[in-house]
Scaffold this motif. Structure first.
Motif, short mmCIF file in Angstrom:
data_model
loop_
_atom_site.label_atom_id
_atom_site.label_comp_id
_atom_site.label_asym_id
_atom_site.label_seq_id
_atom_site.Cartn_x
_atom_site.Cartn_y
_atom_site.Cartn_z
N SER A 70 47.34 51.46 21.33
CA SER A 70 46.54 52.68 21.56
C SER A 70 45.09 52.36 21.88
CB SER A 70 46.61 53.61 20.35
OG SER A 70 47.94 53.97 20.07
N LEU A 71 44.87 51.29 22.64
CA LEU A 71 43.51 50.92 23.02
C LEU A 71 43.04 51.78 24.19
CD1 LEU A 71 43.74 47.01 22.83
CD2 LEU A 71 42.83 48.59 21.13
N SER A 72 41.75 51.98 24.28
CA SER A 72 41.16 52.77 25.36
C SER A 72 41.15 51.96 26.65
CB SER A 72 39.73 53.19 24.99
OG SER A 72 39.03 53.65 26.12
N PHE A 73 41.80 52.47 27.69
CA PHE A 73 41.81 51.75 28.96
C PHE A 73 40.49 51.91 29.70
CE2 PHE A 73 46.46 52.06 28.32
CZ PHE A 73 46.75 50.72 28.42
N ASP A 74 39.77 53.00 29.43
CA ASP A 74 38.43 53.13 30.00
C ASP A 74 37.53 52.04 29.42
OD1 ASP A 74 36.29 54.82 31.45
OD2 ASP A 74 35.50 54.68 29.42
N GLY A 75 37.60 51.86 28.10
CA GLY A 75 36.84 50.79 27.47
C GLY A 75 37.29 49.42 27.94
N ALA A 76 38.61 49.29 28.20
CA ALA A 76 39.14 48.00 28.66
C ALA A 76 38.58 47.64 30.03
CB ALA A 76 40.67 48.06 28.71
N LEU A 77 38.47 48.62 30.93
CA LEU A 77 37.93 48.34 32.27
C LEU A 77 36.44 48.01 32.19
CD1 LEU A 77 39.79 51.02 34.41
CD2 LEU A 77 40.07 48.55 34.53
N ALA A 78 35.73 48.70 31.29
CA ALA A 78 34.30 48.38 31.11
C ALA A 78 34.15 46.96 30.57
CB ALA A 78 33.66 49.39 30.15
N ALA A 79 34.98 46.61 29.59
CA ALA A 79 34.92 45.25 29.03
C ALA A 79 35.36 44.21 30.05
CB ALA A 79 35.80 45.17 27.78
N LEU A 80 36.33 44.56 30.90
CA LEU A 80 36.79 43.64 31.94
C LEU A 80 35.68 43.37 32.95
CD1 LEU A 80 39.26 42.07 32.97
CD2 LEU A 80 39.89 44.08 34.31
N ALA A 81 34.93 44.42 33.31
CA ALA A 81 33.79 44.23 34.21
C ALA A 81 32.74 43.32 33.57
CB ALA A 81 33.18 45.59 34.58
N GLY A 82 32.51 43.51 32.27
CA GLY A 82 31.57 42.64 31.57
C GLY A 82 32.01 41.19 31.54
N LEU A 83 33.33 40.98 31.36
CA LEU A 83 33.87 39.62 31.36
C LEU A 83 33.73 38.98 32.74
CD1 LEU A 83 35.37 37.31 29.99
CD2 LEU A 83 37.52 38.50 30.48
N LEU A 84 33.98 39.76 33.79
CA LEU A 84 33.84 39.24 35.15
C LEU A 84 32.39 38.89 35.45
CD1 LEU A 84 36.31 41.69 36.89
CD2 LEU A 84 36.52 39.19 36.90
N LEU A 85 31.46 39.67 34.89
CA LEU A 85 30.04 39.35 35.05
C LEU A 85 29.74 37.99 34.45
CD1 LEU A 85 27.01 39.90 35.53
CD2 LEU A 85 27.01 41.18 33.38
N ARG A 86 30.27 37.73 33.24
CA ARG A 86 30.01 36.44 32.60
C ARG A 86 30.66 35.29 33.37
NH1 ARG A 86 30.48 39.86 28.14
NH2 ARG A 86 32.69 39.41 27.78
N ILE A 87 31.82 35.56 33.99
CA ILE A 87 32.46 34.52 34.81
C ILE A 87 31.60 34.22 36.03
CG2 ILE A 87 34.45 34.05 36.30
CD1 ILE A 87 36.17 35.59 34.28
N TYR A 125 37.08 41.51 42.21
CA TYR A 125 37.69 42.05 40.98
C TYR A 125 36.71 42.95 40.24
CZ TYR A 125 41.20 38.33 41.60
OH TYR A 125 42.17 37.51 42.09
N TYR A 126 35.44 42.55 40.24
CA TYR A 126 34.41 43.35 39.56
C TYR A 126 34.33 44.75 40.19
CZ TYR A 126 29.79 44.66 37.75
OH TYR A 126 28.74 45.32 37.15
N GLU A 127 34.30 44.79 41.52
CA GLU A 127 34.23 46.08 42.21
C GLU A 127 35.49 46.90 41.95
OE1 GLU A 127 33.07 46.19 46.26
OE2 GLU A 127 31.55 44.63 46.04
N ILE A 128 36.65 46.25 41.94
CA ILE A 128 37.91 46.96 41.68
C ILE A 128 37.92 47.52 40.26
CG2 ILE A 128 40.41 46.64 41.39
CD1 ILE A 128 40.33 44.70 43.75
N ALA A 129 37.40 46.77 39.29
CA ALA A 129 37.35 47.25 37.91
C ALA A 129 36.45 48.48 37.79
CB ALA A 129 36.85 46.14 36.98
N LEU A 130 35.28 48.45 38.45
CA LEU A 130 34.39 49.61 38.42
C LEU A 130 35.02 50.82 39.08
CD1 LEU A 130 30.89 48.03 39.21
CD2 LEU A 130 31.90 48.53 36.99
N GLN A 131 35.66 50.59 40.23
CA GLN A 131 36.31 51.69 40.94
C GLN A 131 37.49 52.23 40.13
OE1 GLN A 131 35.20 53.08 43.91
NE2 GLN A 131 36.67 54.66 43.31
#
Length: 514
Positions: free
Chosen positions: A275-292, A327-333
């Motif tokens: 039951s994790l938030s997928f909106d939060g998951a995409l925000a966190a995924l964008a943050g991870l891609l930034l660090r990469i 991937y970063y742009e796709i995550a934001l979109q």
């Protein structure tokens, strides 16, 4: 004795214990030391960053029985009463519930009377932007020329809503949001004094969730202590916050990098089961891609104490820089499209499928093409651009291969050069990885040496750019010679802008289907 919440118990009592607002503290200290006291101060900032706390500390500095000082004693009657919230000459008004002009006039009528106990009468008006226009007008005259014994301290989360006539009569200080590192350090200090066991990872989660507010962080810490039964553990805090475990995101990107749709969707299903938030998951995924992306361009920017540092560096080598950007742009979109999806899980899965379906042109992610390339060993006199394009490298190592030009090849020795603006690519780590890729591709041992200096434009990247510009120039010539275009130019007295011709070529490179 009843329990006192951490946010109140650990509220700073002086400038020295205030965290994260050094720029404001420095200015106020200097003003108090030099006795250059203004009649009105405005503290602006988001919730929980210390506006009201600063107001109380300043009130103590002005009324401490030792004299006006940047370091109140904290022991005299005035300091103790201000800390307890019962100092008769400190009036705290909540403008959110006292917005009318009559209430402001009633407050200002008492301004002419001298303080009962203290040196100054201090009016603290919180959320001052909530006052009505009439209330602001009523206080203007007093705010501009207050009695000598009166000081105004205004606090707001939205200074744009305060009339300019009021702003011009105040010294304004903008309080910053607390950086996560500063919050985590303060929380660790609190827990050590409270004798509560904790995990560093748990404090990092709370610090990020607090979004810059120290008060929110302390409230979450109270909740975490209760949730963990007296211990602040990373797993418990993650469950309490519904935070996205970075392990899920790292596994997702590893699956995408390997073109493994089944594995990526399996991770998404696991996240749905929790039951994790997928909106939060995409925000966190964008943050991870930034660090990469930072690991690929500025490796030193990643902190050594970052828990996922090794995994991030590994992904930075496995995914090329262009794909990371895509991937970063796709995550934001995907996050923007999430409310329009049939459900959040479906929207999240579709975002992952987009990452799998699209890649920058020329990125070497396709396993089939890669295996074919490996099967065909090149001859010893193959040109460097052609050889570089066939190497199984990603990230910064791939950028080294693309931006290097071959100066000399003698037997198994490759002497390469990169331009000065790409000097970071000559790092020993990238050289070693390029050497390993060459050995794997050629089936024999090689030695790679990379120097930084002048280049002649013979690198694969320079050749590609030259070919692209040549195509653009050819397209421009074709457009200028077109009869219809010539008629338009003559009819409207126009001109052809060469730089705009073929400009869609770059957009095609950003994301083309496999």
């Amino acid at each position: 004795m009843s329990y006192q919440v951490l946010a109140r118990k650990w509220r700073p009592r002086d400038f020295g214990s205030l965290v994260g607002q050094e720029h404001v503290v420095r200015a106020l200290r200097h003003a108090l030391e030099q006795k250059r006291l203004h009649h009105a101060y405005l503290f602006a900032g988001t919730r929980g960053v210390g506006k009201t706390t600063l107001a109380r500390i300043l009130a103590k500095c002005l009324n401490c029985e030792t004299g006006v000082t940047p370091q109140p004693c904290g022991k005299c009657a005035a300091c103790l009463e201000i800390d307890a919230g019962r100092f008769v000459d400190l009036l705290e008004v909540d403008a959110a519930t006292n917005t009318r002009v009559d209430e402001m006039r009633q407050l200002l009528e008492t301004a002419q009377y001298v303080p009962s106990r203290g040196r100054y009468k201090v009016y603290v008006i919180d959320e001052v932007h909530m006052l009505s226009t009439s209330a602001f007008n009523a206080m203007l005259k007093t705010l501009e020329e207050p009695p000598e014994h009166l000081k105004f301290i205004l606090a707001t989360t939205d200074p744009q809503k305060i009339p300019v006539t009021v702003l011009s009569r105040c010294l304004q200080f903008n309080l910053k949001q607390m950086p996560p590192a500063a919050i985590a350090t303060h929380l660790s200090r609190v827990l050590e004094n409270e004798k509560v066991e904790f995990d560093r990872e748990a404090l990092a989660l709370i610090s990020r969730a607090a979004a810059g507010s120290m008060r929110d962080a302390l409230s979450l810490l109270d909740q975490a202590i209760a949730h963990g039964g007296g211990r602040v553990a990373a797993a418990g805090v993650s469950e309490m916050l519904g935070a996205i475990d970075q392990t899920h995101l790292l596994r997702l990107l590893a699956a995408v990098a390997a073109d493994d749709a089944r594995a990526a969707i399996a991770v998404a299903d696991e996240m749905q089961a929790r039951s994790l938030s997928f909106d939060g998951a995409l925000a966190a995924l964008a943050g991870l891609l930034l660090r990469i992306a930072m690991a690929q361009t500025v490796p030193d920017a990643l902190g050594e104490d970052l828990p996922e540092r090794a995994a991030i560096v590994d992904l930075a080598e496995r995914i090329d820089a262009e794909s990371v950007q895509l991937y970063y742009e796709i995550a934001l979109q995907g996050r923007e499209d999430l409310p329009l999806a049939p459900d959040e899980h479906a929207g999240f899965v579709m975002t992952l499928l987009r990452m799998l379906a699209f890649r920058p042109e020329g990125a070497s992610r396709d396993r089939i093409i890669l295996e074919k390339t490996k099967a065909s060993t090149p001859s010893a006199d193959k040109s460097w651009p052609e050889l570089a394009r066939q190497l199984a490298v990603t990230g910064a190592t791939r950028e080294l291969a693309r931006n290097a030009e071959l100066r000399r090849r003698e037997g198994s020795l490759f002497e390469l050069a990169v331009p000065k603006e790409k000097a970071y690519l000559a790092d020993r780590t990238y050289q070693d990885k390029l050497q390993a890729a060459l050995e794997q591709h050629l089936g024999s041992g090689v030695t790679v040496k990379v120097a930084v200096g002048e280049t002649s434009g013979a690198s694969p990247a320079a050749i590609e750019n030259g070919e692209r510009e040549a195509r653009r120039a050819e397209a421009a010539r074709a457009v200028r010679s077109d009869g219809f275009v010539q008629d338009l130019v003559d009819l409207f007295d126009g001109k052809v802008v060469d730089s705009t011709i073929g400009s869609n070529e770059g957009s095609k490179e950003r994301g083309t289907p496999k």
